[in-house]
Design a protein around this motif. Structure first.
Motif, PDB file in Angstrom:
ATOM      1  N   ILE A 135       0.839  -1.205   0.000  1.00  0.00           N
ATOM      2  CA  ILE A 135       0.000   0.000   0.000  1.00  0.00           C
ATOM      3  C   ILE A 135       0.871   1.250   0.000  1.00  0.00           C
ATOM      4  N   GLY A 136       1.885   1.281   0.853  1.00  0.00           N
ATOM      5  CA  GLY A 136       2.786   2.428   0.888  1.00  0.00           C
ATOM      6  C   GLY A 136       3.520   2.620  -0.422  1.00  0.00           C
ATOM      7  N   ARG A 137       3.997   1.528  -1.016  1.00  0.00           N
ATOM      8  CA  ARG A 137       4.739   1.620  -2.277  1.00  0.00           C
ATOM      9  C   ARG A 137       3.848   2.148  -3.406  1.00  0.00           C
ATOM     10  N   GLN A 138       2.655   1.573  -3.527  1.00  0.00           N
ATOM     11  CA  GLN A 138       1.750   2.006  -4.593  1.00  0.00           C
ATOM     12  C   GLN A 138       1.309   3.452  -4.386  1.00  0.00           C
ATOM     13  N   PHE A 139       1.065   3.821  -3.142  1.00  0.00           N
ATOM     14  CA  PHE A 139       0.650   5.202  -2.861  1.00  0.00           C
ATOM     15  C   PHE A 139       1.765   6.165  -3.244  1.00  0.00           C
ATOM     16  N   SER A 144       3.446  10.536  -6.804  1.00  0.00           N
ATOM     17  CA  SER A 144       4.593  11.131  -7.505  1.00  0.00           C
ATOM     18  C   SER A 144       4.179  11.693  -8.862  1.00  0.00           C
ATOM     19  N   LYS A 145       2.959  11.339  -9.313  1.00  0.00           N
ATOM     20  CA  LYS A 145       2.440  11.848 -10.584  1.00  0.00           C
ATOM     21  C   LYS A 145       1.859  13.256 -10.453  1.00  0.00           C
ATOM     22  N   LEU A 146       1.649  13.713  -9.224  1.00  0.00           N
ATOM     23  CA  LEU A 146       1.092  15.046  -9.032  1.00  0.00           C
ATOM     24  C   LEU A 146       2.130  16.106  -9.352  1.00  0.00           C
ATOM     25  N   PRO A 147       1.720  17.207  -9.989  1.00  0.00           N
ATOM     26  CA  PRO A 147       2.676  18.274 -10.299  1.00  0.00           C
ATOM     27  C   PRO A 147       3.057  19.048  -9.041  1.00  0.00           C
ATOM     28  N   LYS A 148       4.096  19.851  -9.150  1.00  0.00           N
ATOM     29  CA  LYS A 148       4.493  20.732  -8.055  1.00  0.00           C
ATOM     30  C   LYS A 148       3.524  21.909  -7.967  1.00  0.00           C
ATOM     31  N   PRO A 149       3.105  22.286  -6.762  1.00  0.00           N
ATOM     32  CA  PRO A 149       2.191  23.431  -6.653  1.00  0.00           C
ATOM     33  C   PRO A 149       2.930  24.746  -6.843  1.00  0.00           C
ATOM     34  N   GLY A 150       2.299  25.661  -7.527  1.00  0.00           N
ATOM     35  CA  GLY A 150       2.902  26.971  -7.720  1.00  0.00           C
ATOM     36  C   GLY A 150       2.455  27.940  -6.642  1.00  0.00           C
ATOM     37  N   VAL A 263       4.294   0.722   5.919  1.00  0.00           N
ATOM     38  CA  VAL A 263       3.687   1.670   4.990  1.00  0.00           C
ATOM     39  C   VAL A 263       4.722   2.728   4.601  1.00  0.00           C
ATOM     40  N   ILE A 264       5.448   3.239   5.568  1.00  0.00           N
ATOM     41  CA  ILE A 264       6.452   4.266   5.287  1.00  0.00           C
ATOM     42  C   ILE A 264       7.593   3.701   4.447  1.00  0.00           C
ATOM     43  N   ARG A 265       8.039   2.483   4.765  1.00  0.00           N
ATOM     44  CA  ARG A 265       9.125   1.869   3.992  1.00  0.00           C
ATOM     45  C   ARG A 265       8.716   1.703   2.528  1.00  0.00           C
ATOM     46  N   GLY A 270       8.441   3.691  -3.293  1.00  0.00           N
ATOM     47  CA  GLY A 270       7.562   4.076  -4.395  1.00  0.00           C
ATOM     48  C   GLY A 270       7.703   5.516  -4.832  1.00  0.00           C
ATOM     49  N   SER A 271       7.986   6.400  -3.874  1.00  0.00           N
ATOM     50  CA  SER A 271       8.066   7.833  -4.176  1.00  0.00           C
ATOM     51  C   SER A 271       9.481   8.331  -4.421  1.00  0.00           C
ATOM     52  N   GLY A 272      10.468   7.548  -3.992  1.00  0.00           N
ATOM     53  CA  GLY A 272      11.853   7.992  -4.103  1.00  0.00           C
ATOM     54  C   GLY A 272      12.229   9.034  -3.071  1.00  0.00           C
TER      55      GLY A 272
END
Length: 322
Positions: A135-139, A144-150, A263-265, A270-272
């Protein structure tokens, strides 16, 4: 709403004569057929319009619906399939292109089995430690597909605003012991102030999801966030690790430290990202101050949630005062 009547009377193109299950939430009308679900935002929720986002005006409601769909489709395209417009005639509802000329906009979703809702699986002990990592990896991969907020706001400034929102939120839920809650809020405020330098650094902000165990499903080994578009504009961005801890904290409450760590591991893989684990207690307390009153609030219509609220309450007390 005339559109609601047409749905309930079975006057919907492609579903003629079929009467869906109708679910009315605080902000939407949801119509559930065998395999597909239609969600239309309401214009008459005084509580939501006053406190979060005024959807009484068509222009704003349409803008909110479009952003909501784009957001959720980006995260969980397996569920959120398309945005359609509605044309209304004497024969009922027809689906058209989602232009401003539509009577209303409707979000089209594949039906999901709510037995797979994460909170229900946690209650029923149907999630394993191995699942927690997955679950943590997939999340991590999904967000990570979300853009950076301006935004020019720093994480420090944002957390101070969120602290004020949390204080108001806690005060609005009558079942919460306000004297106890004030101690937790003081802990959060003190941490924010003492970590101003770290929170003021660049790249500490990200888009934030309204995500937790109620707003996710885990089905056939796949973790899918649902309904995660924040109801308030200011909550669409915040400290970059809020998303992870909103999810991980629920696993901590129900399954203990090992599940939380897994979950954190998985999320880090997943997010790098590498998480500052010395912030665990602060982040969990911050998240629990949201979730504990939320479960009490929901228990007014769903009494089974009282036990869940009490579980969050006990967890929070044990975490800070064990």
């Amino acid at each position: 709403m005339i559109i609601t009547e047409a749905f309930l009377e079975g006057r919907v193109a492609g579903f003629e004569g079929l009467k869906p299950k109708h679910i009315q939430t605080a902000i939407s009308n949801i119509f559930v057929f065998d395999d597909v679900v239609y969600k239309i935002y309401r214009n008459d929720s005084e509580f939501f319009n006053k406190n979060f986002n005024d959807l009484s005006k068509k222009e704003n409601r349409f803008s909110f619906t479009r952003k909501d769909f784009e957001w959720n489709n980006r995260l969980s395209p397996e569920i959120y399939t398309e945005l359609r417009g509605i044309a209304l005639s004497e024969s009922g509802v027809a689906f058209i292109d989602p232009t401003d000329n539509s009577e209303e906009l409707v979000i089209v979703m594949n039906k999901i089995d709510m037995a797979d809702q994460v909170i229900r699986k946690l209650i029923d002990n149907k999630i394993t430690i191995k699942d927690c990592y997955e679950i943590g990896r997939q999340f991590g991969e999904r967000i990570s597909k979300l853009p950076k907020p301006g935004v020019s706001l720093t994480a420090y400034e944002d957390f101070l605003n969120r602290y004020k929102d949390e204080a108001a939120w806690v005060a609005s839920v009558k079942q919460v012991d306000q004297e106890v809650a004030s101690k937790y809020l003081s802990f959060v405020k003190d941490f924010i102030e003492s970590h101003k330098e770290e929170l003021d650094k660049p790249d500490q902000m990200s888009f934030c999801l309204d995500v937790h165990s109620d707003n996710a499903v885990f089905t056939n080994g796949v973790f899918l966030p649902i309904d995660t578009y924040a109801p308030k504009e200011a909550w669409l961005y915040g400290f970059k690790n809020i998303n992870l801890y909103r999810v991980a904290s629920d696993f901590y409450v129900f399954m203990g430290r090992e599940a939380f760590d897994e979950v954190i591991r998985g999320f880090e893989i997943g997010s790098g990202q590498k998480l500052p684990r010395d912030w665990d207690t602060f982040m969990v307390v911050y998240c629990e101050i949201i979730m504990w009153p939320y479960q009490y609030m929901l228990s007014e219509k769903e009494p089974w949630r009282i036990v869940i609220a009490e579980k969050h309450e006990k967890f929070l007390k044990d975490l800070l005062y064990r």
